[in-house]
Design an enzyme around this catalytic site. Structure first.
Site, PDB file in Angstrom:
ATOM      1  N   SER A 284     -47.489  29.439 -27.929  1.00 44.20           N
ATOM      2  CA  SER A 284     -46.281  28.900 -28.518  1.00 44.20           C
ATOM      3  C   SER A 284     -46.645  28.104 -29.780  1.00 44.20           C
ATOM      4  CB  SER A 284     -45.537  28.058 -27.481  1.00 44.20           C
ATOM      5  OG  SER A 284     -44.242  27.735 -27.900  1.00 44.20           O
ATOM      6  N   ASP A 391     -39.772  38.135 -25.839  1.00 39.28           N
ATOM      7  CA  ASP A 391     -39.861  36.707 -26.141  1.00 39.28           C
ATOM      8  C   ASP A 391     -38.543  36.240 -26.747  1.00 39.28           C
ATOM      9  OD1 ASP A 391     -40.460  34.158 -26.984  1.00 39.28           O
ATOM     10  OD2 ASP A 391     -42.278  34.723 -28.085  1.00 39.28           O
ATOM     11  N   HIS A 426     -41.977  34.869 -23.310  1.00 39.18           N
ATOM     12  CA  HIS A 426     -42.723  33.904 -24.126  1.00 39.18           C
ATOM     13  C   HIS A 426     -43.918  33.315 -23.382  1.00 39.18           C
ATOM     14  CE1 HIS A 426     -43.231  31.060 -27.405  1.00 39.18           C
ATOM     15  NE2 HIS A 426     -43.212  30.047 -26.550  1.00 39.18           N
TER      16      HIS A 426
END
Length: 480
Positions: A284, A391, A426
């Site tokens: 991230s 994602d 994600h």
């Protein structure tokens, strides 16, 4: 003595002649036992009973009626006390066994032959708090997973008793899932302003090492680093945001490149670490931080792994990197710099309109591409970029494209490797970890649910495959 023995022999022969059939019964006792309609009690086994979180376990049920319906359940409590559970329906073979390494689930939390399905499909039990995400806090203790074998194809209970998976199991078993092997050392780091936790493998070293960076959830996340150390890599889990020991407001990034440089050198200077064999991994927003390290001419890590993250920074006032505020609920979807990112954001908005979460505002922590943020042409080490194609938090495909194009333009295309996984979201984490498609981000001033994306089965497959590829990538670049 001989006379006494002869007398006893005569008495035995006399008895046999008086009671017909006794001899035949005596010789058939063993076979009588096997012809009995009784069988051993059902048995549920899991091996090994203690294993690392990334290791497969073998789950089998035995001594069951042939061709019968059974349900295998898993349930466990998180460190916050929430009940998580999974279940799956099987049909026993002609020998009265069920083997999750071999047999196909026909219903429940997953279908198909999935040896670790009961682990990666764990979800909060009915009636649980909203927005739960399973994250290990104390890596020095295991997750304890209770397994149950039930008669018939049944659905678990609502978990109100805290036991999950209904009542009256035919058999039970327990497994421990660890992030740390015996001998791994955990060391708190509060040195020269650096906040982190160092994990060292068993043995004297020196070891290859990684700097481990997580995202805008903030704090100090240790479990991936503990697992890296269990696989032979020294690992520094580094906090850079949202931690009480880092000066400044908790909702801003108050550190810059100098902080990252100091942490990198701190790891290099450890006597247990091979200073020339250090890599970086980020998930991230940790990708942006990792690339900040990798593009510094004076650091030169051996490799970098990026998982679903940006090459840009949050758009805020002043210097975004030094003062990057969280996306506010008033403006959760501000996009800039590339048309491709705008298209991805429109897709995310469409998802927010259909998610069945009433009375809770949804936000997407979208990252922005800023070509001035990173000098990607400075990269000199191999980069592995992992993309979850579902994602919903970061335009990961677009960011991967930008990195690839920048390296190609600089004549360094050979440095870039992409792994792309359809259906993965994600939060691509160590294998067999349950995925949270959505999760609670904050409760103040109001509840906000963050969209992460990912569907259980393809996300689980992505986690297993990418973890093995990451370990191989680190082996090639840090050991070879």
């Amino acid at each position: 003595m001989l006379k006494a023995h002869s007398c006893m022999t005569a008495i035995w022969r006399h008895t046999m002649s008086i009671i017909p059939g006794v001899t035949a019964m005596h010789h058939s006792l063993g076979s009588l036992r096997w012809r009995s309609r009784y069988r051993p009690a059902p048995l549920l086994s899991a091996s090994p009973a203690r294993a690392l979180i990334d290791e497969q376990i073998s789950i089998q049920g035995r001594f069951l009626p042939p061709h019968s319906a059974v349900t295998v359940c898993a349930h466990m409590h998180s460190e916050d006390g929430d009940l998580w559970e999974a279940f799956s329906h099987y049909n026993t073979n002609e020998d009265g066994t069920v083997n999750l390494n071999r047999d196909y689930s026909v219903g429940g939390s997953y279908v198909g032959c999935e040896p670790m399905g009961l682990m990666w499909s764990l979800q909060p039990a009915p009636g649980a708090r909203e927005g739960l995400r399973l994250r290990k806090k104390n890596v020095e203790a295991p997750y304890v997973v209770n397994l149950s074998l039930l008669e018939g194809h049944v659905t678990p209970s609502d978990g109100s008793t805290g036991e999950g998976c209904g009542a009256g199991p035919l058999a039970v078993s327990t497994v421990e899932r660890w992030y740390m092997t015996p001998g791994v050392r955990r060391i708190d780091i509060r040195q020269n302003g650096i906040v982190g936790t160092l994990f060292l493998p068993s043995g004297p070293g020196p070891f290859p090492a990684v700097v481990d960076l997580w995202g805008m959830g903030g704090g100090l996340v240790e479990y991936r680093s503990a697992l890296f150390a269990s696989r032979g890599f020294a690992s520094l889990s580094l906090a850079y945001f949202g931690h009480k020991d880092i000066p400044g407001p908790l909702n801003t990034i108050n550190v810059g490149v100098d902080y990252l440089r100091s942490a990198y050198h701190l790891l290099q200077d450890r006597p247990e670490v091979c200073e020339e064999r250090v890599g970086v991994i980020g998930l991230s927003f940790g990708v942006f931080m990792s690339l900040q390290i990798a593009t510094q001419p004076d650091l030169k890590p051996k490799c970098v792994i990026c998982i679903n993250g940006p090459i840009g920074e949050y758009w805020g006032s002043g210097s975004p990197f030094k003062r990057a505020t969280l996306v506010s609920e008033k403006c959760p979807c501000r996009i800039t710099f590339t048309q491709r990112t705008v298209k991805v954001m429109r897709k995310i908005k469409s998802h927010t309109n259909i998610l069945p979460i009433p009375n809770i505002q949804l936000q997407s922590l979208q990252f922005y591409i800023n070509h001035m943020s990173l000098q990607l042409e400075n990269l000199t080490c191999p980069i592995l970029y992992i993309v979850g194609e579902d994602d919903l938090s970061c335009a990961s495909k677009e960011n991967a494209n930008e990195i690839e194009e920048a390296l190609r333009s600089a004549g360094k295309a050979q440095l870039f490797t992409r792994l792309s996984y359809p259906g993965a979201g994600h939060l691509i984490e160590p294998p067999y970890s349950p995925n949270a498609r959505t999760a609670l981000w904050t409760v103040k001033p109001k509840k906000l649910i963050t969209l992460w994306g990912g569907h259980l089965a393809p996300h689980a497959a992505a986690q297993e495959n990418s973890w093995n590829k990451m370990l191989h990538f680190l082996d090639c670049n840090l050991r070879g």
